[in-house]
Design a protein around this motif. Structure first.
Motif, PDB file in Angstrom:
ATOM      1  N   PRO A 185       9.754   8.184   0.486  1.00 31.04           N
ATOM      2  CA  PRO A 185      10.170   7.831   1.845  1.00 31.04           C
ATOM      3  C   PRO A 185      10.734   9.062   2.562  1.00 31.04           C
ATOM      4  CG  PRO A 185      11.813   7.134   0.286  1.00 31.04           C
ATOM      5  CD  PRO A 185      10.626   7.580  -0.523  1.00 31.04           C
ATOM      6  N   THR A 186      10.469   9.151   3.866  1.00 30.48           N
ATOM      7  CA  THR A 186      10.945  10.302   4.637  1.00 30.48           C
ATOM      8  C   THR A 186      12.125   9.953   5.518  1.00 30.48           C
ATOM      9  OG1 THR A 186       9.262   9.774   6.278  1.00 30.48           O
ATOM     10  CG2 THR A 186       8.708  11.459   4.656  1.00 30.48           C
ATOM     11  N   LEU A 240      19.534  -4.460   0.563  1.00 29.32           N
ATOM     12  CA  LEU A 240      20.696  -4.233   1.427  1.00 29.32           C
ATOM     13  C   LEU A 240      21.082  -2.763   1.390  1.00 29.32           C
ATOM     14  CD1 LEU A 240      23.240  -4.934   3.046  1.00 29.32           C
ATOM     15  CD2 LEU A 240      24.347  -5.560   0.894  1.00 29.32           C
ATOM     16  N   LEU A 241      20.993  -2.097   2.547  1.00 26.54           N
ATOM     17  CA  LEU A 241      21.443  -0.703   2.639  1.00 26.54           C
ATOM     18  C   LEU A 241      22.914  -0.792   3.001  1.00 26.54           C
ATOM     19  CD1 LEU A 241      20.483   2.236   2.470  1.00 26.54           C
ATOM     20  CD2 LEU A 241      20.239   2.197   4.957  1.00 26.54           C
ATOM     21  N   VAL A 254      13.946   1.453   3.600  1.00 27.51           N
ATOM     22  CA  VAL A 254      14.334   0.042   3.699  1.00 27.51           C
ATOM     23  C   VAL A 254      13.108  -0.825   3.976  1.00 27.51           C
ATOM     24  CG1 VAL A 254      15.614  -1.640   5.074  1.00 27.51           C
ATOM     25  CG2 VAL A 254      16.693   0.533   4.428  1.00 27.51           C
ATOM     26  N   HIS A 255      12.229  -0.311   4.819  1.00 24.86           N
ATOM     27  CA  HIS A 255      11.008  -1.057   5.139  1.00 24.86           C
ATOM     28  C   HIS A 255      10.186  -1.283   3.874  1.00 24.86           C
ATOM     29  CE1 HIS A 255       7.565  -2.484   7.429  1.00 24.86           C
ATOM     30  NE2 HIS A 255       6.794  -1.660   6.739  1.00 24.86           N
ATOM     31  N   SER A 256      10.061  -0.243   3.064  1.00 22.10           N
ATOM     32  CA  SER A 256       9.311  -0.356   1.808  1.00 22.10           C
ATOM     33  C   SER A 256       9.948  -1.384   0.889  1.00 22.10           C
ATOM     34  CB  SER A 256       9.264   0.995   1.094  1.00 22.10           C
ATOM     35  OG  SER A 256       8.588   1.945   1.891  1.00 22.10           O
ATOM     36  N   HIS A 272       0.815  -1.218   0.000  1.00 26.06           N
ATOM     37  CA  HIS A 272       0.000   0.000   0.000  1.00 26.06           C
ATOM     38  C   HIS A 272       0.848   1.268   0.000  1.00 26.06           C
ATOM     39  CE1 HIS A 272       1.022  -0.778   4.151  1.00 26.06           C
ATOM     40  NE2 HIS A 272       0.739   0.461   4.446  1.00 26.06           N
ATOM     41  N   THR A 273       2.159   1.122   0.215  1.00 20.88           N
ATOM     42  CA  THR A 273       2.998   2.319   0.259  1.00 20.88           C
ATOM     43  C   THR A 273       3.706   2.554  -1.074  1.00 20.88           C
ATOM     44  OG1 THR A 273       4.872   1.041   1.066  1.00 20.88           O
ATOM     45  CG2 THR A 273       3.456   2.048   2.710  1.00 20.88           C
TER      46      THR A 273
END
Length: 225
Positions: free
Chosen positions: A8-9, A139-140, A15-17, A2-3
């Motif tokens: 992203p802020t 991977l960040l 990363v979650h997205s 849904h995102t």
DNA sequence: CAATGATCATAC
DNA sequence: GTATGATCATTG
């Protein structure tokens, strides 16, 4: 899901997205975003990267900056086989060929782009249709001191050859982790560079690319944890 | 069959 | 042509 598409802020949110995308096929993401899926990438080489930019809310366009300037993050998709091994080298940036005296690693485009990268593995060999390829775990990444040392070493060696007028002798075999290769529309594209006697010459535009052994190792470190 | 050199689409 | 996004296709 849904995102999808929202900006992203924070790095954490980004990363979650990306993690929400893990396991989905590119066809599923494309359908959600109402994007057509090409049968192959021959005439759509940047399609996967652009699809993920859209899905993760990266700033579109051809601006010479990071994908998420406010987060200081560069987004890169990387094709891998089912064992996580990279199938292609990774383009980093176009190499400056003139006006480079005094240019330091610390101020280079390569260093700036690679200071923080969100890698999105895309699982699927070349014969797998784009829509059937699967998004892997993100991977960040920040280069370790050893990784940065290798990158700086290659960059400085290549840039010195360019500044000395030896660009015509540089091949993709130079460098341990970073290599210089053509980056152009075709072999007729020309740009200015420094000749052997210091005079201006015309040559193929070049780009810096990460070799697969380097990206393979950095992805492997992540997957082994 | 991996790696190098060449190429494709699009915006400006 | 430059810069974005990369992969293709031929070679060794």
């Amino acid at each position: 899901m849904h995102t999808l598409g929202l900006r992203p802020t924070s790095q954490q949110y980004l990363v979650h997205s990306a993690e929400q995308l893990c396991g989905l096929t590119l066809a599923e993401v494309a359908q959600t975003l109402q994007v057509n899926v090409p049968k192959n990438l021959r005439r759509n080489k940047g399609w996967i990267g652009q699809l993920l930019e859209l899905a993760l809310g990266a700033s579109a366009g051809s601006k010479p900056e990071q994908d998420f300037p406010e987060l200081g993050v560069e987004l890169k998709t990387i094709p891998v086989n089912d064992q996580g091994k990279p199938l292609e080298t990774t383009f980093v940036s176009v190499a400056p060929l003139t006006g480079i005296s005094g240019l330091r690693w610390q101020d280079s485009n390569v260093r700036n782009k690679l200071s923080c990268v969100l890698w999105i593995p895309i699982i699927g060999e070349r014969h797998v249709p784009p829509g059937e390829r699967v998004i892997g775990p993100p991977l960040l990444w920040h280069p370790s001191s050893e990784e940065e040392r290798l990158l700086q070493q290659d960059w400085e060696e290549i840039m010195e050859l360019i500044s000395l007028g030896h660009i015509q002798s540089i091949t993709a075999r130079h460098g341990q982790v970073l290599q210089l290769r053509p980056k152009a529309a075709n072999s007729k594209a020309l740009t200015e560079a420094i000749g052997a006697k210091g005079q201006p010459i015309l040559t193929l535009p070049r780009g810096f690319y990460l070799k697969t052994n380097f990206t393979g190792t950095l992805l492997a470190k992540h997957f082994m944890l």
